[in-house]
Structure formats: structure tokens, C-alpha cells
Design an enzyme around this catalytic site. Sequence first.
Site, PDB file in Angstrom:
ATOM      1  N   HIS A  91       0.840  -1.206   0.000  1.00 28.94           N
ATOM      2  CA  HIS A  91       0.000   0.000   0.000  1.00 28.94           C
ATOM      3  C   HIS A  91       0.878   1.260   0.000  1.00 28.94           C
ATOM      4  CE1 HIS A  91      -2.710  -2.849   2.440  1.00 28.94           C
ATOM      5  NE2 HIS A  91      -3.428  -2.596   1.354  1.00 28.94           N
ATOM      6  N   GLN A 109      -1.495  -4.344  -8.977  1.00 21.67           N
ATOM      7  CA  GLN A 109      -1.558  -5.440  -9.966  1.00 21.67           C
ATOM      8  C   GLN A 109      -1.790  -6.781  -9.276  1.00 21.67           C
ATOM      9  OE1 GLN A 109       1.883  -5.957 -12.792  1.00 21.67           O
ATOM     10  NE2 GLN A 109       1.472  -8.105 -12.285  1.00 21.67           N
ATOM     11  N   SER A 115       0.337  -8.908   1.479  1.00 16.94           N
ATOM     12  CA  SER A 115      -1.124  -8.867   1.606  1.00 16.94           C
ATOM     13  C   SER A 115      -1.479  -8.786   3.080  1.00 16.94           C
ATOM     14  CB  SER A 115      -1.730 -10.143   0.998  1.00 16.94           C
ATOM     15  OG  SER A 115      -3.067 -10.291   1.429  1.00 16.94           O
ATOM     16  N   ARG A 156      -3.799 -10.220   4.363  1.00 17.36           N
ATOM     17  CA  ARG A 156      -4.237 -11.564   4.751  1.00 17.36           C
ATOM     18  C   ARG A 156      -3.055 -12.491   5.075  1.00 17.36           C
ATOM     19  NH1 ARG A 156      -8.782 -10.555   0.879  1.00 17.36           N
ATOM     20  NH2 ARG A 156     -10.678 -10.655   2.135  1.00 17.36           N
TER      21      ARG A 156
HETATM   22  P1  AMP Z   1      -6.414  -4.110  -0.020  1.00 15.23           P
HETATM   23  O1  AMP Z   1      -6.214  -3.269   1.195  1.00 15.23           O
HETATM   24  O2  AMP Z   1      -5.820  -5.467   0.105  1.00 15.23           O
HETATM   25  O3  AMP Z   1      -7.837  -4.095  -0.515  1.00 15.23           O
HETATM   26  O4  AMP Z   1      -5.560  -3.415  -1.155  1.00 15.23           O
HETATM   27  C1  AMP Z   1      -5.731  -2.074  -1.479  1.00 15.23           C
HETATM   28  C2  AMP Z   1      -5.012  -1.762  -2.766  1.00 15.23           C
HETATM   29  O5  AMP Z   1      -3.630  -2.074  -2.617  1.00 15.23           O
HETATM   30  C3  AMP Z   1      -5.526  -2.605  -3.940  1.00 15.23           C
HETATM   31  O6  AMP Z   1      -5.521  -1.827  -5.108  1.00 15.23           O
HETATM   32  C4  AMP Z   1      -4.516  -3.716  -3.996  1.00 15.23           C
HETATM   33  O7  AMP Z   1      -4.407  -4.295  -5.277  1.00 15.23           O
HETATM   34  C5  AMP Z   1      -3.252  -2.990  -3.617  1.00 15.23           C
HETATM   35  N1  AMP Z   1      -2.268  -3.931  -3.100  1.00 15.23           N
HETATM   36  C6  AMP Z   1      -2.463  -4.851  -2.131  1.00 15.23           C
HETATM   37  N2  AMP Z   1      -1.345  -5.606  -1.952  1.00 15.23           N
HETATM   38  C7  AMP Z   1      -0.432  -5.138  -2.837  1.00 15.23           C
HETATM   39  C8  AMP Z   1       0.911  -5.504  -3.156  1.00 15.23           C
HETATM   40  N3  AMP Z   1       1.544  -6.496  -2.540  1.00 15.23           N
HETATM   41  N4  AMP Z   1       1.544  -4.808  -4.126  1.00 15.23           N
HETATM   42  C9  AMP Z   1       0.913  -3.796  -4.773  1.00 15.23           C
HETATM   43  N5  AMP Z   1      -0.347  -3.410  -4.515  1.00 15.23           N
HETATM   44  C10 AMP Z   1      -1.020  -4.061  -3.565  1.00 15.23           C
END
Ligand code: AMP
Length: 287
Positions: free
Chosen positions: A37, A154, A191, A193
Site C-alpha cells: 500500500h 496489480q 497482503s 491476509r
Molecule cells: P487491499 O487493502 O488489500 O484491498 O488493497 C488495497 C489496494 O492495494 C488494492 O488496489 C490492492 O491491489 C493494492 N495492493 C495490495 N497488496 C499489494 C501488493 N503487494 N503490491 C501492490 N499493490 C497491492
Amino acid sequence: MKITGYISNLRENILIAREQGKAIVLIPTMGFLHYGHLAMVEDARKDDEDREKVYIIMSIFVNPLQFGKNEDFDRYPRNLVRDSTLAQEAGVDMLFVPSAKEMYPNGQSLTTINVTQISEILCGSKRPGHFKGVATVVSKLFNIVLPDLAYFGQKDYQQFVVISQVVKDLNIPVQLIAFPTVREHDGLAMSSRNSYLSSEERQQAPILYSSLQEGAVLIAENETNADVIKTKIIDRISKESKGKIEYVEVRNAHNLEQIEKIEGAVVISLAVQFGSTRLIDNIILEV
Ligand code: AMP
């Protein structure tokens, strides 16, 4: 950095930033921030350390609409104190942390955004309604913020394709950036998760990226049969981990259509369950 949970307050601040001639950047997240993020914030902030050109808004909202009944909405990790420190350090101007009531005052949205076809395949076939929830909340965020630029990772490639389709179909005047996947030192895609993984699962999880890389090497060596690549990846993950494969797919990276022969822009995409944790990853290749 300012923090608000209110749409009206957010809009007032955006108006001021616009009057100052700044470009409005939106980075939607569900929080429990990691460097995946924060790297997007750093990218948006680069060349503007003096905060004269861009106004960076990060949203943190665990969107109930995109979780299925038996999914991890309740246990999704949350830590606003830590997140706000990290967001501030990375260069966010405004952290938008709405409540579910602020986003869905009636407890639900009678209007939803449903992208047909590309929402129903890959992750969408296992998570019916997921991309409708994503497309709806992102459309709401676009309408609330009216950003010039919005960042998406991505890592969630299908999500990026779905949102690109919404922007195209509904003529939303925003430029989307697909930000390259940020990985741990052993290749595991970062992630929120990942925090669910046991130490054994965490040890095995890098097999996802290394098997994708193996697929990429085969393609670089002129393998053009999508099934051969798929089988190789499935075999490797099955042999070297306890992960339960949900899907491994080789598809056209633009429209996510299935392909037999590998050519043009290709995405190799997978979802694997480690215990109760579902992990996804992908790589994109230009052949
Ligand atoms: P999330 O909080 O998991 O919903 O992710 C929020 C945003 O960050 C989304 O656009 C995801 O695709 C992006 N994102 C999450 N993990 C990564 C990562 N490892 N690398 C790049 N972008 C990420």
C-alpha cells in the site's frame, strides 16, 4: 495528515486542494497497511515532497458489500492507530476512514455496479458478488473524491480489469494506475491476509510466486501451450505445499479471455487456499 470519517469534510478539503491547483490522487485500501500500500503513496508523492502538486487521499474501508457470507469480514485485520502513523510517514495528505453507515446510510445500496462476464470468472466464480461489491464501492469513492488519478495494485489484477471496465463503460474521468506487485524478500506478494498464515503456511506460500516464475521461464523458452504451463504450475504447488489450488489460469491480460496459445499480453493467475487463508497472485507477460 488529516483524518476524517465524513464525506462532507473530505469534500471540503478536496475543494481547497483543487483551488490550490493540486491534482487529486486516490488510493483505496482496506487498511492493515503494508509496504504494498505504502509504495503506491510513495510513488504518488515522488517529485512532490513539498506537497505543492498532488493531494493524496488514502481511503481505509473494509467494505461489507464485497465479502460473502462465510468470508472473513469480521476477522479481517484492522489497526487504525498503526495505519494512520504509516500513512502519514508515507506522505498521505488525507486519510478517509468512513464508517459503514457513512458509506451505506440505509444499511445497503439499492444501486450497485455489476460488471458482467469479467466479474464471473477466476476469483468471481468462487466469490459471487465480490466484484459487484468492489465496483460499487470504488464507483462511490470515485464520485465522492472525483480523483484525477487512482492507484490499484496489480496483485489484484482481476479487480484492476473490472475497475478499468467500469471507468470505460461509465465514462468516469479518472486515470488508473496499475501498480506492480510489491513482494516479501522470498517472493510472496504482500497482503494484509498474510497475517492469517501459520508459520508452516507462511514457509510454503512463496511457492506461488516461484511457480509463476517457472511458468514465465518456460514461456521465455518458447513454450506456447497454455495447458502445459498450467499443469506445470499445478504440479509444482501440489508437490511442494499443502496449499489447495482453487484455480491456475492462463488468460489474455486485456480481457481475461481464456487462451490456448500463449501470445500477446498474457496473465498467469492463481488462487490457492492455505488452511483458512486464500492467497492470490499473478504475473503478466508480453510474448
Ligand atoms: P487491499 O487493502 O488489500 O484491498 O488493497 C488495497 C489496494 O492495494 C488494492 O488496489 C490492492 O491491489 C493494492 N495492493 C495490495 N497488496 C499489494 C501488493 N503487494 N503490491 C501492490 N499493490 C497491492
